[in-house]
Write a protein that holds these residues in place. Structure first.
Motif, short mmCIF file in Angstrom:
data_model
loop_
_atom_site.label_atom_id
_atom_site.label_comp_id
_atom_site.label_asym_id
_atom_site.label_seq_id
_atom_site.Cartn_x
_atom_site.Cartn_y
_atom_site.Cartn_z
N GLY A 16 11.03 -58.28 39.43
CA GLY A 16 10.36 -57.28 39.96
C GLY A 16 9.76 -56.38 38.49
N TYR A 17 9.78 -57.16 37.49
CA TYR A 17 9.45 -56.71 36.40
C TYR A 17 7.85 -57.44 36.12
CZ TYR A 17 14.09 -55.16 35.46
OH TYR A 17 15.15 -54.56 35.38
N GLU A 18 6.83 -56.47 35.47
CA GLU A 18 5.43 -57.03 34.99
C GLU A 18 5.66 -57.77 33.55
OE1 GLU A 18 2.18 -54.56 35.16
OE2 GLU A 18 2.76 -54.04 37.46
N ARG A 19 6.30 -56.98 32.94
CA ARG A 19 6.67 -57.35 31.42
C ARG A 19 8.23 -57.01 30.91
NH1 ARG A 19 1.73 -55.67 27.55
NH2 ARG A 19 3.17 -56.59 26.30
N ALA A 20 8.61 -57.87 29.82
CA ALA A 20 9.90 -57.44 29.35
C ALA A 20 9.88 -57.52 27.88
CB ALA A 20 10.77 -58.50 30.27
N HIS A 21 11.17 -57.11 27.36
CA HIS A 21 11.46 -57.29 25.82
C HIS A 21 12.35 -58.60 25.94
CE1 HIS A 21 10.43 -53.21 24.90
NE2 HIS A 21 10.93 -52.70 26.09
N VAL A 22 11.74 -59.48 25.28
CA VAL A 22 12.39 -60.85 25.10
C VAL A 22 13.02 -61.22 23.74
CG1 VAL A 22 11.88 -63.38 25.43
CG2 VAL A 22 10.60 -61.76 26.55
N PHE A 23 14.27 -61.68 23.98
CA PHE A 23 15.16 -61.86 22.85
C PHE A 23 15.59 -63.32 23.03
CE2 PHE A 23 19.20 -62.25 20.83
CZ PHE A 23 18.88 -61.85 19.34
N GLY A 24 15.59 -64.02 21.85
CA GLY A 24 16.15 -65.30 21.98
C GLY A 24 16.73 -65.90 20.82
N THR A 25 17.74 -66.71 20.71
CA THR A 25 18.09 -67.26 19.59
C THR A 25 18.38 -68.74 19.77
OG1 THR A 25 20.73 -66.96 20.37
CG2 THR A 25 19.69 -65.09 19.06
N SER A 26 18.58 -69.52 18.83
CA SER A 26 18.73 -70.83 18.75
C SER A 26 17.65 -71.62 19.83
CB SER A 26 20.16 -71.32 19.11
OG SER A 26 20.40 -72.48 18.66
N PHE A 27 18.34 -72.14 20.68
CA PHE A 27 17.45 -72.74 21.89
C PHE A 27 16.50 -71.79 22.56
CE2 PHE A 27 17.05 -74.56 26.06
CZ PHE A 27 15.98 -75.74 25.69
N GLY A 28 17.22 -70.72 22.68
CA GLY A 28 16.79 -69.62 23.55
C GLY A 28 15.42 -69.02 22.82
N GLY A 29 15.47 -69.04 21.31
CA GLY A 29 14.24 -68.71 20.71
C GLY A 29 13.48 -69.54 20.86
N ALA A 30 13.32 -70.84 20.92
CA ALA A 30 12.47 -71.73 21.04
C ALA A 30 11.73 -71.60 22.49
CB ALA A 30 12.94 -73.21 21.18
N ILE A 31 12.70 -71.36 23.49
CA ILE A 31 12.06 -70.96 24.88
C ILE A 31 11.12 -69.70 24.75
CG2 ILE A 31 12.59 -70.56 27.12
CD1 ILE A 31 15.11 -72.05 26.80
N ALA A 32 11.88 -68.56 24.03
CA ALA A 32 11.11 -67.41 24.02
C ALA A 32 9.67 -67.55 23.30
CB ALA A 32 11.78 -66.52 23.12
N LEU A 33 9.63 -68.58 22.16
CA LEU A 33 8.26 -68.56 21.52
C LEU A 33 7.54 -69.34 22.57
CD1 LEU A 33 9.76 -69.89 18.07
CD2 LEU A 33 8.17 -68.16 18.27
N GLN A 34 7.77 -70.44 23.11
CA GLN A 34 6.76 -70.98 24.12
C GLN A 34 6.47 -69.86 25.16
OE1 GLN A 34 5.71 -74.17 23.97
NE2 GLN A 34 4.29 -73.24 25.37
#
Length: 113
Positions: A16-34
Motif C-alpha cells: 500500500g505504499y507509493e514510495r519507500a525508504h530503501v536500505f540494503g546491505t551486501s546482496f540487498g544493496g545490489a538489489i536496492a541499487l537495481q
C-alpha cells in the motif's frame, strides 16, 4: 537482479505504499541499487551499506535459491518472511520517520519501545 528489484517494487506497492525508504546491505544493496535504477519512482531515499555492484548467485545460497524460483513463488516466499514473526521482529528495528513540517528528526526504535 532485475527480477528481484521488480519483486521489491511490487512488495512496496502491494503493502500500500507509493514510495519507500530503501536500505540494503551486501546482496540487498545490489538489489536496492537495481531498484533505484529500474523503478526510481518507488524509492524515496536510498541508503546502502557494504553494497556490491556485481553478485554471483550460486545454487544452494539463500539468494541463489530465491532467484531460481518462479516470480510468483519468489513473491510468496518474500511475503511469508515479511509477515512472519521473524520478519515482524526485524521490522520493529526500523527507523521511525516522522513526516510533515516541524516533525522531529527520525529516531531509531529501541527494544524498550
Amino acid at each position: 537482479m532485475a527480477d528481484l528489484a521488480a519483486d521489491c517494487a511490487a512488495l512496496i506497492r502491494g503493502l500500500g505504499y507509493e514510495r519507500a525508504h530503501v536500505f540494503g546491505t551486501s546482496f540487498g544493496g545490489a538489489i536496492a541499487l537495481q531498484l533505484a535504477i529500474s523503478d526510481p519512482g518507488v524509492v524515496q531515499t536510498l541508503t546502502l551499506g557494504a553494497a556490491v555492484a556485481q553478485v554471483r548467485l550460486s545454487a544452494g545460497s539463500a539468494a541463489g535459491d530465491l532467484t531460481a524460483l518462479p516470480p510468483d513463488q519468489r513473491t510468496a516466499k518474500m511475503l511469508d518472511f515479511v509477515l512472519s514473526e521473524q520478519g515482524q521482529a526485524a521490522a520493529d528495528l526500523v527507523t521511525e520517520t516522522p513526516r510533515g513540517p516541524g516533525a522531529p528528526p527520525p529516531r531509531r526504535k529501541t527494544p524498550a519501545d
